[in-house]
Design a protein around this motif. Structure first.
Motif, PDB file in Angstrom:
ATOM      1  N   ILE A 104      47.767  28.990  -5.129  1.00 37.66           N
ATOM      2  CA  ILE A 104      46.865  29.328  -4.103  1.00 37.66           C
ATOM      3  C   ILE A 104      45.832  27.867  -3.892  1.00 37.66           C
ATOM      4  O   ILE A 104      45.323  27.282  -2.888  1.00 37.66           O
ATOM      5  CB  ILE A 104      46.375  30.454  -4.354  1.00 37.66           C
ATOM      6  CG1 ILE A 104      46.977  31.847  -4.337  1.00 37.66           C
ATOM      7  CG2 ILE A 104      45.034  30.760  -3.339  1.00 37.66           C
ATOM      8  CD1 ILE A 104      46.505  32.756  -4.573  1.00 37.66           C
ATOM      9  N   PHE A 105      45.397  27.537  -5.145  1.00 37.92           N
ATOM     10  CA  PHE A 105      44.463  26.538  -5.044  1.00 37.92           C
ATOM     11  C   PHE A 105      45.084  25.225  -4.368  1.00 37.92           C
ATOM     12  O   PHE A 105      44.344  24.445  -3.613  1.00 37.92           O
ATOM     13  CB  PHE A 105      43.979  26.281  -6.423  1.00 37.92           C
ATOM     14  CG  PHE A 105      43.056  24.943  -6.985  1.00 37.92           C
ATOM     15  CD1 PHE A 105      41.411  25.063  -6.276  1.00 37.92           C
ATOM     16  CD2 PHE A 105      43.338  23.711  -7.084  1.00 37.92           C
ATOM     17  CE1 PHE A 105      40.565  24.250  -6.450  1.00 37.92           C
ATOM     18  CE2 PHE A 105      42.401  22.830  -7.392  1.00 37.92           C
ATOM     19  CZ  PHE A 105      41.063  23.121  -6.767  1.00 37.92           C
ATOM     20  N   THR A 106      46.163  24.950  -4.771  1.00 38.50           N
ATOM     21  CA  THR A 106      46.749  23.576  -4.366  1.00 38.50           C
ATOM     22  C   THR A 106      47.143  24.017  -2.613  1.00 38.50           C
ATOM     23  O   THR A 106      46.783  22.878  -1.947  1.00 38.50           O
ATOM     24  CB  THR A 106      48.173  23.491  -4.860  1.00 38.50           C
ATOM     25  OG1 THR A 106      47.922  23.482  -6.278  1.00 38.50           O
ATOM     26  CG2 THR A 106      48.665  22.038  -4.472  1.00 38.50           C
ATOM     27  N   GLY A 107      47.421  25.192  -2.400  1.00 34.73           N
ATOM     28  CA  GLY A 107      47.639  25.278  -0.744  1.00 34.73           C
ATOM     29  C   GLY A 107      46.335  25.170  -0.212  1.00 34.73           C
ATOM     30  O   GLY A 107      46.356  24.852   0.973  1.00 34.73           O
ATOM     31  N   LEU A 140      42.630  19.702   3.857  1.00 35.07           N
ATOM     32  CA  LEU A 140      42.880  18.352   4.125  1.00 35.07           C
ATOM     33  C   LEU A 140      43.443  18.174   5.496  1.00 35.07           C
ATOM     34  O   LEU A 140      43.149  17.389   6.401  1.00 35.07           O
ATOM     35  CB  LEU A 140      43.809  17.692   2.995  1.00 35.07           C
ATOM     36  CG  LEU A 140      43.223  17.448   1.760  1.00 35.07           C
ATOM     37  CD1 LEU A 140      44.229  16.815   0.668  1.00 35.07           C
ATOM     38  CD2 LEU A 140      41.917  16.549   1.622  1.00 35.07           C
ATOM     39  N   ILE A 141      44.365  18.954   5.766  1.00 40.61           N
ATOM     40  CA  ILE A 141      45.197  18.947   7.051  1.00 40.61           C
ATOM     41  C   ILE A 141      43.834  19.215   8.326  1.00 40.61           C
ATOM     42  O   ILE A 141      43.971  18.569   9.077  1.00 40.61           O
ATOM     43  CB  ILE A 141      46.260  20.265   7.036  1.00 40.61           C
ATOM     44  CG1 ILE A 141      47.601  19.733   6.643  1.00 40.61           C
ATOM     45  CG2 ILE A 141      46.417  20.630   8.808  1.00 40.61           C
ATOM     46  CD1 ILE A 141      48.473  20.758   6.193  1.00 40.61           C
ATOM     47  N   LYS A 142      43.124  20.350   7.968  1.00 37.52           N
ATOM     48  CA  LYS A 142      42.100  20.373   8.879  1.00 37.52           C
ATOM     49  C   LYS A 142      41.086  19.367   9.112  1.00 37.52           C
ATOM     50  O   LYS A 142      40.723  18.917  10.224  1.00 37.52           O
ATOM     51  CB  LYS A 142      41.302  21.789   8.605  1.00 37.52           C
ATOM     52  CG  LYS A 142      42.010  22.965   8.522  1.00 37.52           C
ATOM     53  CD  LYS A 142      41.213  24.399   8.653  1.00 37.52           C
ATOM     54  CE  LYS A 142      41.835  25.564   9.078  1.00 37.52           C
ATOM     55  NZ  LYS A 142      41.630  26.602   8.418  1.00 37.52           N
ATOM     56  N   LYS A 143      40.548  18.664   7.780  1.00 42.26           N
ATOM     57  CA  LYS A 143      39.607  17.759   7.898  1.00 42.26           C
ATOM     58  C   LYS A 143      40.050  16.551   8.594  1.00 42.26           C
ATOM     59  O   LYS A 143      39.228  15.965   9.304  1.00 42.26           O
ATOM     60  CB  LYS A 143      39.108  17.426   6.400  1.00 42.26           C
ATOM     61  CG  LYS A 143      38.291  16.355   6.333  1.00 42.26           C
ATOM     62  CD  LYS A 143      37.495  16.409   4.966  1.00 42.26           C
ATOM     63  CE  LYS A 143      36.485  15.265   4.717  1.00 42.26           C
ATOM     64  NZ  LYS A 143      35.534  14.873   6.072  1.00 42.26           N
ATOM     65  N   MET A 174      54.185  23.840  -0.871  1.00 43.53           N
ATOM     66  CA  MET A 174      54.999  24.284   0.108  1.00 43.53           C
ATOM     67  C   MET A 174      54.205  24.780   1.412  1.00 43.53           C
ATOM     68  O   MET A 174      54.602  24.584   2.411  1.00 43.53           O
ATOM     69  CB  MET A 174      55.710  25.726  -0.354  1.00 43.53           C
ATOM     70  CG  MET A 174      56.561  25.530  -1.567  1.00 43.53           C
ATOM     71  SD  MET A 174      58.021  24.774  -0.546  1.00 43.53           S
ATOM     72  CE  MET A 174      58.886  23.656  -2.015  1.00 43.53           C
ATOM     73  N   VAL A 175      52.955  25.336   1.248  1.00 41.88           N
ATOM     74  CA  VAL A 175      52.329  25.423   2.258  1.00 41.88           C
ATOM     75  C   VAL A 175      51.930  24.409   3.107  1.00 41.88           C
ATOM     76  O   VAL A 175      52.298  24.288   4.415  1.00 41.88           O
ATOM     77  CB  VAL A 175      50.918  26.189   1.858  1.00 41.88           C
ATOM     78  CG1 VAL A 175      49.759  26.270   2.939  1.00 41.88           C
ATOM     79  CG2 VAL A 175      51.045  27.608   0.905  1.00 41.88           C
ATOM     80  N   ILE A 190      53.379  20.685   7.811  1.00 44.51           N
ATOM     81  CA  ILE A 190      53.671  19.484   8.416  1.00 44.51           C
ATOM     82  C   ILE A 190      55.083  19.330   9.167  1.00 44.51           C
ATOM     83  O   ILE A 190      55.343  18.609   9.916  1.00 44.51           O
ATOM     84  CB  ILE A 190      53.126  18.379   7.430  1.00 44.51           C
ATOM     85  CG1 ILE A 190      51.733  18.382   7.034  1.00 44.51           C
ATOM     86  CG2 ILE A 190      53.668  16.950   7.543  1.00 44.51           C
ATOM     87  CD1 ILE A 190      51.330  17.691   5.856  1.00 44.51           C
ATOM     88  N   LEU A 191      56.031  19.772   8.186  1.00 48.70           N
ATOM     89  CA  LEU A 191      57.265  19.553   8.689  1.00 48.70           C
ATOM     90  C   LEU A 191      57.672  20.356  10.212  1.00 48.70           C
ATOM     91  O   LEU A 191      58.761  19.947  10.726  1.00 48.70           O
ATOM     92  CB  LEU A 191      58.410  20.279   7.634  1.00 48.70           C
ATOM     93  CG  LEU A 191      58.600  19.469   6.358  1.00 48.70           C
ATOM     94  CD1 LEU A 191      59.648  20.183   5.610  1.00 48.70           C
ATOM     95  CD2 LEU A 191      59.190  18.142   6.758  1.00 48.70           C
ATOM     96  N   GLY A 192      56.831  21.190  10.394  1.00 46.90           N
ATOM     97  CA  GLY A 192      57.231  22.029  11.875  1.00 46.90           C
ATOM     98  C   GLY A 192      56.379  23.066  11.990  1.00 46.90           C
ATOM     99  O   GLY A 192      56.719  24.156  12.798  1.00 46.90           O
ATOM    100  N   ASN A 193      55.194  23.191  11.604  1.00 46.42           N
ATOM    101  CA  ASN A 193      54.217  24.233  11.761  1.00 46.42           C
ATOM    102  C   ASN A 193      54.754  25.682  11.572  1.00 46.42           C
ATOM    103  O   ASN A 193      54.722  26.592  12.264  1.00 46.42           O
ATOM    104  CB  ASN A 193      54.078  24.251  13.542  1.00 46.42           C
ATOM    105  CG  ASN A 193      52.475  24.187  13.867  1.00 46.42           C
ATOM    106  OD1 ASN A 193      51.648  24.411  13.169  1.00 46.42           O
ATOM    107  ND2 ASN A 193      52.449  23.493  14.968  1.00 46.42           N
TER     108      ASN A 193
END
Lengths: 171, 189
Positions: free
Chosen positions: A82-85, A91-94, B23-24, B29-32
């Motif tokens: 969960i922490f890694t996700g 990071l994706i959002k930022k 995996m999340v 990133i691979l395809g939403n």
């Protein structure tokens, strides 16, 4: 070939009057790709399957140990996953990371439903009995515990039965 | 040699957890795609036995990526046991070993006790409850809850969705109840 409008129509029909988000794993992308593009998910799945076996998450014993509070192992696995996700999503959002096809990344919002309580409890019962949640159920079949094919067929039957009586259940 | 040793021995939580967590962002990133496994059970119903049930009347072909992901899980598990199998019995808490031995379970080499999870024992009361009824509850419960450990606990919690927290807490309550109050008696049947 479906366009975005058709997709949303199908989604409405599928999730009809029960307004909760059942879209885990649903393709939110409107882009269409050639079938071989899916091969990347095969590799992602292989990594996931390998980790599930190597970390013994698929082990019935580890699940009993977790529910009897006799080991930190499973809590460590789930907690650090969960922490890694979470870090990944932040990071994706930022950095407004896009998909490899250049699309904006979209995470569907979950809506509350009573199903998360009743269904959650029922799944919990089954998780303790089989010692497997859905990912490990598939992994166990691959790992040679062939009798788990029966558990998997039963799980498909359970999902089917849910679909059948869905309108009669509280949500 | 060292690498082989690492591949053969069980992986600690601090290696396994982060790889699972990756995996999340990877699937996004691979395809939403939102990480989740239990939806596949629904896709299988939609593809094979829709039976005119509205819940199964959707374009499952759009979700083939999810079925491919789970095919990868099966293959990944197969490769792992074929080439990187851990030959030692599972190192679980001695107290659990003791409890299980008291209930007639003496096998600790497989991923699940062969006294219950084997074809030869399938038609015993214990196995029918644990494999058949248990599997049914997994399928019914995950769809009713709208996700499983991957979809709710990992994907849902890492994206701060409170309904997923409710679901995860209920998974755990259900599991604690059955593992502590039912299974010890069930094993003694």
């Amino acid at each position: 070939m479906l366009d975005a409008t058709t997709n949303s129509v199908i989604k409405k029909q599928t999730d009809f009057e029960v307004s909760f988000d059942d879209s885990t794993g649903m393709n939110e992308s409107t882009l269409r790709h050639k079938p071989w593009h899916n091969i990347k998910y095969l590799f992602a799945g292989m990594i996931f399957g390998m980790v599930l076996v190597k970390s013994e998450v698929v082990s019935w014993y580890r699940i009993q140990e977790m529910f009897r509070l006799q080991s930190f192992h499973m809590y460590g696995v789930i907690g650090s996953a969960i922490f890694t996700g979470m870090i990944g999503i932040l990071l994706i959002k930022k950095f407004k990371v896009k998909t490899i096809y250049g699309e904006d990344i979209h995470i569907p919002k979950r809506k509350f439903s009573k199903g998360q309580i009743y269904g959650g409890l029922i799944f919990g019962f089954g998780w303790a009995l089989t010692g497997a949640c859905p990912g490990p159920l598939f992994a166990l079949v691959g790992a040679g515990v062939s009798v788990m094919v029966i558990a998997l067929i039963s799980a498909v039957a359970g999902t089917w039965f849910y679909g059948k009586i869905r309108e009669k259940l509280p949500h | 040699m060292t690498i082989l040793n690492i591949l053969h021995s069980p992986w600690p939580w601090y290696i396994a957890g982060p790889v699972i967590g990756l995996m999340v962002p990877l699937l996004l990133i691979l395809g939403n795609k939102s990480f989740g496994i239990s939806s596949n059970l629904r896709h299988i119903c939609a593809a094979c036995f829709p039976a005119d049930i509205p819940f199964f009347k959707y374009d499952w072909k759009k979700e083939i990526w999810n079925l491919v992901l789970v095919a990868g899980v099966v293959i990944g598990a197969l490769i792992t046991v074929s080439f990187f199998n851990n030959p030692d019995p599972i190192a679980i808490n001695p107290k659990l070993v003791n409890d299980l031995e008291g209930a007639g379970i003496n096998s600790f080499h497989s991923l699940a006790p062969t006294e219950i999870f084997s074809w030869a024992k399938l038609f015993t009361v214990k196995s029918l409850i644990m494999i058949v009824a248990g599997g049914f509850m997994v399928g019914f419960g995950t769809r009713y809850a709208g996700g499983c450990t991957s979809g709710h606990a990992i994907m849902g919690l890492s994206s701060f969705q409170w309904p997923s927290l409710v679901a995860t807490i209920c998974f755990m309550i259900g599991g604690f109840t059955v593992a502590n109050l039912v299974i010890p008696y069930l094993l003694k049947l």
